[in-house]
Design a protein around this motif. Sequence first.
Motif, PDB file in Angstrom:
ATOM      1  N   LEU A 212       0.799  -1.225   0.000  1.00  0.00           N
ATOM      2  CA  LEU A 212       0.000   0.000   0.000  1.00  0.00           C
ATOM      3  C   LEU A 212       0.829   1.271   0.000  1.00  0.00           C
ATOM      4  CD1 LEU A 212      -2.901  -1.017   2.423  1.00  0.00           C
ATOM      5  CD2 LEU A 212      -2.921  -0.912  -0.058  1.00  0.00           C
ATOM      6  N   GLY A 213       2.111   1.191   0.332  1.00  0.00           N
ATOM      7  CA  GLY A 213       2.977   2.372   0.273  1.00  0.00           C
ATOM      8  C   GLY A 213       2.383   3.569   0.992  1.00  0.00           C
ATOM      9  N   PRO A 214       2.413   4.750   0.340  1.00  0.00           N
ATOM     10  CA  PRO A 214       1.912   5.958   0.996  1.00  0.00           C
ATOM     11  C   PRO A 214       0.416   5.941   1.293  1.00  0.00           C
ATOM     12  CG  PRO A 214       3.329   6.523  -0.852  1.00  0.00           C
ATOM     13  CD  PRO A 214       3.062   5.064  -0.946  1.00  0.00           C
ATOM     14  N   ILE A 215      -0.323   4.984   0.688  1.00  0.00           N
ATOM     15  CA  ILE A 215      -1.751   4.894   1.036  1.00  0.00           C
ATOM     16  C   ILE A 215      -1.916   4.618   2.519  1.00  0.00           C
ATOM     17  CG2 ILE A 215      -3.855   3.519   0.679  1.00  0.00           C
ATOM     18  CD1 ILE A 215      -3.003   3.122  -2.198  1.00  0.00           C
ATOM     19  N   GLY A 216      -0.995   3.848   3.086  1.00  0.00           N
ATOM     20  CA  GLY A 216      -1.070   3.548   4.510  1.00  0.00           C
ATOM     21  C   GLY A 216      -1.592   2.149   4.769  1.00  0.00           C
ATOM     22  N   ASN A 268      -2.207 -22.713   5.050  1.00  0.00           N
ATOM     23  CA  ASN A 268      -2.441 -21.431   4.379  1.00  0.00           C
ATOM     24  C   ASN A 268      -2.445 -21.563   2.859  1.00  0.00           C
ATOM     25  OD1 ASN A 268       0.282 -21.930   3.978  1.00  0.00           O
ATOM     26  ND2 ASN A 268       0.958 -19.861   4.496  1.00  0.00           N
ATOM     27  N   TYR A 269      -2.521 -22.796   2.348  1.00  0.00           N
ATOM     28  CA  TYR A 269      -2.577 -23.024   0.904  1.00  0.00           C
ATOM     29  C   TYR A 269      -3.958 -23.569   0.595  1.00  0.00           C
ATOM     30  CZ  TYR A 269      -0.772 -24.227  -3.759  1.00  0.00           C
ATOM     31  OH  TYR A 269      -0.531 -24.289  -5.108  1.00  0.00           O
ATOM     32  N   ALA A 270      -4.832 -22.691   0.088  1.00  0.00           N
ATOM     33  CA  ALA A 270      -6.235 -23.053  -0.050  1.00  0.00           C
ATOM     34  C   ALA A 270      -6.896 -22.135  -1.070  1.00  0.00           C
ATOM     35  CB  ALA A 270      -6.945 -22.935   1.302  1.00  0.00           C
ATOM     36  N   PRO A 271      -8.035 -22.555  -1.625  1.00  0.00           N
ATOM     37  CA  PRO A 271      -8.778 -21.673  -2.530  1.00  0.00           C
ATOM     38  C   PRO A 271      -9.431 -20.540  -1.748  1.00  0.00           C
ATOM     39  CG  PRO A 271     -10.047 -23.646  -2.079  1.00  0.00           C
ATOM     40  CD  PRO A 271      -8.703 -23.853  -1.437  1.00  0.00           C
ATOM     41  N   TYR A 272      -9.745 -19.459  -2.463  1.00  0.00           N
ATOM     42  CA  TYR A 272     -10.438 -18.348  -1.811  1.00  0.00           C
ATOM     43  C   TYR A 272     -11.245 -17.574  -2.834  1.00  0.00           C
ATOM     44  CZ  TYR A 272      -6.284 -15.752  -3.489  1.00  0.00           C
ATOM     45  OH  TYR A 272      -5.280 -15.213  -4.260  1.00  0.00           O
ATOM     46  N   LYS A 273     -12.186 -16.785  -2.328  1.00  0.00           N
ATOM     47  CA  LYS A 273     -12.967 -15.921  -3.205  1.00  0.00           C
ATOM     48  C   LYS A 273     -13.013 -14.520  -2.607  1.00  0.00           C
ATOM     49  CE  LYS A 273     -17.794 -16.116  -1.709  1.00  0.00           C
ATOM     50  NZ  LYS A 273     -19.187 -16.242  -2.233  1.00  0.00           N
ATOM     51  N   TYR A 274     -13.401 -13.552  -3.473  1.00  0.00           N
ATOM     52  CA  TYR A 274     -13.432 -12.157  -3.052  1.00  0.00           C
ATOM     53  C   TYR A 274     -14.544 -11.444  -3.798  1.00  0.00           C
ATOM     54  CZ  TYR A 274     -11.914  -7.287  -2.438  1.00  0.00           C
ATOM     55  OH  TYR A 274     -11.862  -5.950  -2.154  1.00  0.00           O
ATOM     56  N   ASP A 275     -15.319 -10.666  -3.056  1.00  0.00           N
ATOM     57  CA  ASP A 275     -16.394  -9.857  -3.617  1.00  0.00           C
ATOM     58  C   ASP A 275     -15.805  -8.509  -4.027  1.00  0.00           C
ATOM     59  OD1 ASP A 275     -18.612  -8.343  -4.221  1.00  0.00           O
ATOM     60  OD2 ASP A 275     -19.713  -8.836  -2.398  1.00  0.00           O
ATOM     61  N   LEU A 276     -15.792  -8.219  -5.328  1.00  0.00           N
ATOM     62  CA  LEU A 276     -15.165  -6.992  -5.824  1.00  0.00           C
ATOM     63  C   LEU A 276     -15.876  -5.734  -5.323  1.00  0.00           C
ATOM     64  CD1 LEU A 276     -14.442  -8.120  -9.499  1.00  0.00           C
ATOM     65  CD2 LEU A 276     -12.861  -8.112  -7.553  1.00  0.00           C
ATOM     66  N   ALA A 277     -17.114  -5.867  -4.872  1.00  0.00           N
ATOM     67  CA  ALA A 277     -17.828  -4.712  -4.326  1.00  0.00           C
ATOM     68  C   ALA A 277     -17.221  -4.249  -3.009  1.00  0.00           C
ATOM     69  CB  ALA A 277     -19.306  -5.050  -4.133  1.00  0.00           C
ATOM     70  N   ARG A 278     -16.388  -5.089  -2.386  1.00  0.00           N
ATOM     71  CA  ARG A 278     -15.743  -4.719  -1.120  1.00  0.00           C
ATOM     72  C   ARG A 278     -14.430  -3.963  -1.325  1.00  0.00           C
ATOM     73  NH1 ARG A 278     -17.813  -7.128   3.468  1.00  0.00           N
ATOM     74  NH2 ARG A 278     -19.470  -8.642   3.102  1.00  0.00           N
ATOM     75  N   PHE A 279     -14.030  -3.787  -2.580  1.00  0.00           N
ATOM     76  CA  PHE A 279     -12.785  -3.081  -2.872  1.00  0.00           C
ATOM     77  C   PHE A 279     -12.923  -1.604  -2.489  1.00  0.00           C
ATOM     78  CE2 PHE A 279      -9.796  -0.910  -5.766  1.00  0.00           C
ATOM     79  CZ  PHE A 279      -8.639  -1.648  -5.525  1.00  0.00           C
ATOM     80  N   ASN A 280     -11.983  -1.116  -1.697  1.00  0.00           N
ATOM     81  CA  ASN A 280     -11.988   0.280  -1.243  1.00  0.00           C
ATOM     82  C   ASN A 280     -11.248   1.121  -2.283  1.00  0.00           C
ATOM     83  OD1 ASN A 280     -11.956   2.700   0.094  1.00  0.00           O
ATOM     84  ND2 ASN A 280     -10.773   1.993   1.850  1.00  0.00           N
ATOM     85  N   THR A 281     -12.034   1.745  -3.170  1.00  0.00           N
ATOM     86  CA  THR A 281     -11.453   2.448  -4.313  1.00  0.00           C
ATOM     87  C   THR A 281     -10.782   3.749  -3.887  1.00  0.00           C
ATOM     88  OG1 THR A 281     -13.234   1.534  -5.654  1.00  0.00           O
ATOM     89  CG2 THR A 281     -11.944   3.311  -6.617  1.00  0.00           C
ATOM     90  N   ILE A 282      -9.587   3.962  -4.385  1.00  0.00           N
ATOM     91  CA  ILE A 282      -8.848   5.202  -4.175  1.00  0.00           C
ATOM     92  C   ILE A 282      -8.899   6.000  -5.479  1.00  0.00           C
ATOM     93  CG2 ILE A 282      -6.627   6.194  -3.529  1.00  0.00           C
ATOM     94  CD1 ILE A 282      -7.911   4.544  -1.307  1.00  0.00           C
ATOM     95  N   ASN A 283      -9.168   7.308  -5.384  1.00  0.00           N
ATOM     96  CA  ASN A 283      -9.257   8.119  -6.588  1.00  0.00           C
ATOM     97  C   ASN A 283      -8.869   9.557  -6.254  1.00  0.00           C
ATOM     98  OD1 ASN A 283      -9.734   8.702  -9.271  1.00  0.00           O
ATOM     99  ND2 ASN A 283     -11.840   7.933  -9.287  1.00  0.00           N
ATOM    100  N   THR A 284      -8.670  10.388  -7.270  1.00  0.00           N
ATOM    101  CA  THR A 284      -8.308  11.777  -7.020  1.00  0.00           C
ATOM    102  C   THR A 284      -9.503  12.582  -6.513  1.00  0.00           C
ATOM    103  OG1 THR A 284      -7.361  13.767  -7.978  1.00  0.00           O
ATOM    104  CG2 THR A 284      -8.791  12.477  -9.400  1.00  0.00           C
ATOM    105  N   VAL A 285      -9.233  13.526  -5.626  1.00  0.00           N
ATOM    106  CA  VAL A 285     -10.260  14.474  -5.193  1.00  0.00           C
ATOM    107  C   VAL A 285      -9.831  15.893  -5.556  1.00  0.00           C
ATOM    108  CG1 VAL A 285     -11.190  13.026  -3.355  1.00  0.00           C
ATOM    109  CG2 VAL A 285      -9.262  14.549  -2.866  1.00  0.00           C
ATOM    110  N   SER A 286      -8.874  16.015  -6.459  1.00  0.00           N
ATOM    111  CA  SER A 286      -8.441  17.342  -6.876  1.00  0.00           C
ATOM    112  C   SER A 286      -8.373  17.407  -8.404  1.00  0.00           C
ATOM    113  CB  SER A 286      -7.084  17.700  -6.252  1.00  0.00           C
ATOM    114  OG  SER A 286      -6.099  16.720  -6.563  1.00  0.00           O
TER     115      SER A 286
END
Length: 434
Positions: A212-216, A268-286
């Motif tokens: 995540l670098g500077p995102i924190g 820790n070696y197993a299948p997994y799934k992820y709901d893309l609606a849970r992605f915390n989108t980062i975008n410009t506000v300027s």
Amino acid sequence: MSDFEYQSGFRNQFATEALPGALPEGQNAPQRCPFGLYAEQFSGSAFTAPRSHNLRSWLYRIRPSAAQSAYRPLEVGQLSTAPESEVAADPNQMRWDPLPMPQAATNFIDGLFTMATNGDAGTQIGCGIHLYTLNADMTGSFFYDADGELLVVPQLGTLVLRTEQGLLKVAPGEVAVLPRGLKFQVRRAAGTDAARGYVCENYASPFELPGLGPIGANGLANPRDFLTPTAYYEDTQGEFELIAKFGGKLWAAELDHSPLDVVAWHGNYAPYKYDLARFNTINTVSFDHPDPSIFTVLTSPSDTAGMANIDFVIFPPRWMVAEHTFRPPYFHRNIMSEYMGLIHGTYDAKAEGFVPGGSSLHNCMSPHGPDANTFDKASSEELVPQYQGNTLAFMFESRYVFNPTPSALSAGFRQRDYVDVWHGLHSHFKPDAR
């Protein structure tokens, strides 16, 4: 235990049992396992990999995986594996309509269609990109891929992935990752007659969360939102076929039982799934348009820092608020090669032609960007806050050039006039007017 029970967390050390007491206590592999089970280690990394990257699970199963017949070769159909030797890499921009749905009964394996590959599966670099269509379930057959892990991106219809380590129900808007070597079966969920989607076969280092670098500490994909199945087993005898993808070929062995007989597992070696609606989108506000790397969900690093073997990037619903800015993606030529797909809605850089289930390929240094109609509209529209809501596109981005397969190049659903979308970009240059 009921179907579709999950554990939360990315690459956690899980412990799960479908039969209480099936997991041994105090020893990894005791002399005799509870309930007469067999202990089997399932490794996704070298034994001596650093602890932070060491992937393995212990499976406690009714019969060991070695209980099978010898393998025999199968026809590969329209499935290809890198390196591609029949055609050279192509700098032309390419786009395809959706893969047509099959008319005959077709399961997940039979319906795989390779679009492009890069790298070399034998040396474990690069990836393969496939489409899938299906209208039938896998019932008497199971599959595993020894060449790479599989990132499954449904576009139409909900899948049930029946794996050795449990069950995953994956709908459009979700993705699933099946580790290299995992045995599984693909069926349709109730209410789904046919299904279609995309598969990225990752030959190299397993997908992980990007830094995540500077995102924190927070943002993008949150580890807690990744779901891994709990143990689920079936003790079923009969005549079954196990299909393996190995060295770019398909092989089959006979089984007298279902291989989904893991009663308990931990690791820790197993299948997994992820709901893309849970992605915390980062975008410009300027102002200005950020690079698409801010939309990275998962990455497979290469040996060069910052240049991924594959990045899985999404373009989800988000607010557009940039001022004094051309908001759609800018015109660009870049060192990375991009394969894009559209799950639903409209992609903001294309006025038409890029439809759900379709795909496009822009290889290294091949110029691309918004089409002429999008450029004209975005250059003059009022820059008020706008919610880009009806969209979900994704990109497989790689440091290696993609080789389209002969089947993809000659496909009837390829848009051979794609390059014409930029022909309306005329000169607006006026040296006497700023």
